[in-house]
Scaffold this motif. Sequence first.
Motif, short mmCIF file in Angstrom:
data_model
loop_
_atom_site.label_atom_id
_atom_site.label_comp_id
_atom_site.label_asym_id
_atom_site.label_seq_id
_atom_site.Cartn_x
_atom_site.Cartn_y
_atom_site.Cartn_z
N ASN A 10 0.69 -1.06 0.21
CA ASN A 10 0.01 0.04 -0.07
C ASN A 10 0.73 1.24 -0.08
O ASN A 10 0.50 2.28 -0.68
CB ASN A 10 -0.94 -0.15 1.16
N ALA A 11 2.09 1.46 0.75
CA ALA A 11 2.96 2.28 0.64
C ALA A 11 3.44 2.71 -0.65
O ALA A 11 3.38 3.71 -1.21
CB ALA A 11 4.04 2.19 1.66
N THR A 12 3.78 1.46 -1.58
CA THR A 12 4.04 2.16 -2.72
C THR A 12 3.21 2.44 -3.64
O THR A 12 3.35 3.11 -4.76
CB THR A 12 4.72 0.70 -3.52
N GLU A 13 1.84 2.12 -3.66
CA GLU A 13 0.81 2.67 -4.30
C GLU A 13 0.44 4.20 -4.06
O GLU A 13 0.33 4.95 -4.82
CB GLU A 13 -0.49 1.67 -3.95
N GLY A 14 0.71 4.20 -2.50
CA GLY A 14 0.41 5.75 -2.27
C GLY A 14 1.42 6.59 -2.97
O GLY A 14 1.17 7.49 -3.30
N PHE A 15 2.79 6.15 -2.71
CA PHE A 15 4.01 6.76 -3.54
C PHE A 15 3.51 7.23 -4.85
O PHE A 15 3.78 8.50 -5.46
CB PHE A 15 5.39 6.39 -3.18
N GLY A 16 2.99 6.18 -5.70
CA GLY A 16 2.88 6.34 -7.02
C GLY A 16 1.70 7.08 -7.25
O GLY A 16 1.58 8.01 -8.29
N ILE A 17 0.76 7.50 -6.60
CA ILE A 17 -0.32 8.08 -6.51
C ILE A 17 -0.01 9.70 -6.35
O ILE A 17 -0.35 10.41 -6.88
CB ILE A 17 -1.63 7.72 -5.41
N VAL A 18 0.73 9.99 -5.09
CA VAL A 18 0.90 11.31 -4.64
C VAL A 18 2.19 11.92 -5.20
O VAL A 18 2.51 13.02 -5.22
CB VAL A 18 0.82 11.58 -3.10
N GLY A 19 3.02 11.08 -5.74
CA GLY A 19 4.22 11.56 -6.57
C GLY A 19 3.97 12.50 -7.46
O GLY A 19 4.75 13.58 -7.46
N PRO A 20 3.11 12.14 -8.49
CA PRO A 20 2.85 13.44 -9.46
C PRO A 20 2.39 14.81 -8.76
O PRO A 20 2.48 15.84 -9.41
CB PRO A 20 1.81 12.64 -10.27
N MET A 21 1.89 14.74 -7.47
CA MET A 21 1.26 15.96 -6.98
C MET A 21 2.33 16.71 -6.69
O MET A 21 2.40 17.93 -6.47
CB MET A 21 0.44 15.76 -5.69
N ALA A 22 3.82 16.27 -6.46
CA ALA A 22 4.94 17.12 -6.02
C ALA A 22 5.03 18.14 -7.02
O ALA A 22 5.85 19.00 -6.81
CB ALA A 22 5.91 16.18 -5.71
N GLU A 24 2.93 19.71 -8.94
CA GLU A 24 1.91 20.54 -9.14
C GLU A 24 2.24 22.05 -8.72
O GLU A 24 3.18 22.25 -7.79
CB GLU A 24 0.79 20.16 -8.63
N ALA A 25 1.70 22.92 -9.17
CA ALA A 25 1.81 24.59 -8.74
C ALA A 25 1.39 24.50 -7.38
O ALA A 25 2.13 25.42 -6.56
CB ALA A 25 1.10 25.43 -9.59
N GLU A 26 0.32 24.22 -6.67
CA GLU A 26 -0.22 24.09 -5.34
C GLU A 26 0.06 22.75 -4.76
O GLU A 26 -0.45 21.84 -5.15
CB GLU A 26 -1.43 24.56 -5.49
N VAL A 27 1.27 22.76 -3.82
CA VAL A 27 1.61 21.58 -3.32
C VAL A 27 0.72 21.35 -2.03
O VAL A 27 -0.04 22.03 -1.45
CB VAL A 27 2.96 21.84 -2.51
N PRO A 28 0.05 20.02 -2.00
CA PRO A 28 -0.89 19.60 -0.98
C PRO A 28 -0.35 19.77 0.21
O PRO A 28 0.67 19.60 0.62
CB PRO A 28 -1.22 18.16 -1.66
N SER A 29 -1.44 20.01 1.23
CA SER A 29 -1.08 20.14 2.77
C SER A 29 -0.84 18.94 3.43
O SER A 29 -1.27 17.75 2.94
CB SER A 29 -1.98 21.02 3.40
N GLY A 31 -2.28 18.01 6.06
CA GLY A 31 -3.64 17.65 6.49
C GLY A 31 -4.31 16.65 5.19
O GLY A 31 -4.86 15.70 5.61
N PHE A 32 -4.01 17.35 4.17
CA PHE A 32 -4.98 16.68 2.84
C PHE A 32 -4.29 15.32 2.79
O PHE A 32 -5.09 14.23 2.61
CB PHE A 32 -4.61 17.59 1.79
N LEU A 33 -2.81 15.47 2.75
CA LEU A 33 -2.20 13.92 2.65
C LEU A 33 -2.63 13.00 3.80
O LEU A 33 -2.81 11.81 3.47
CB LEU A 33 -0.77 14.26 2.63
N GLY A 34 -2.66 13.48 5.03
CA GLY A 34 -3.06 12.63 6.09
C GLY A 34 -4.48 12.08 5.88
O GLY A 34 -5.03 10.89 6.01
N LEU A 35 -5.40 12.80 5.45
CA LEU A 35 -6.95 12.68 5.11
C LEU A 35 -7.01 11.51 4.08
O LEU A 35 -7.57 10.32 4.32
CB LEU A 35 -7.57 13.74 4.84
N MET A 36 -6.16 11.75 3.16
CA MET A 36 -6.18 10.70 1.90
C MET A 36 -5.53 9.44 2.59
O MET A 36 -6.07 8.25 2.00
CB MET A 36 -5.19 11.30 0.74
#
Length: 114
Positions: A10-22, A24-29, A31-36
């Motif tokens: 699950n950790a590797t899947e999570g890295f694959g999902i949030v990796g592209p967010m790095a 982005e112009a607006e970096v996720p908080s 709190g948002f990452l914790g909620l996800m």
Amino acid sequence: MLIIGFGLHNATEGFGIVGPMAGEAEVPSWGFLGLMGLIGGGPTFLGTVVGQAWVSPALATVFFAVAGGSILYVVIQLFEVCRRFAMPILVAWMLLLGLLLGFATDWVLVAAGA
């Protein structure tokens, strides 16, 4: 052993999902990452807790069928990627590698006595 395997998977899947967010112009908080993380990992944790206290062979069969269906869905999507990028040999080798890794994981779990 199984819980560690699920956690790593699950950790590797999570890295694959949030990796592209790095990028982005607006970096996720945080709190948002914790909620996800709670949304993504909560059901696994809850299922582990419930599974320790209650076991149903019929319900296990249902969940195995759902897992098999999700794997089949992913493989079908890989065939679409194969058609789109015209790389059938690479996709075939990666499918074989995935199958062999699945058998290797089963072998390790059996060897560990899980």
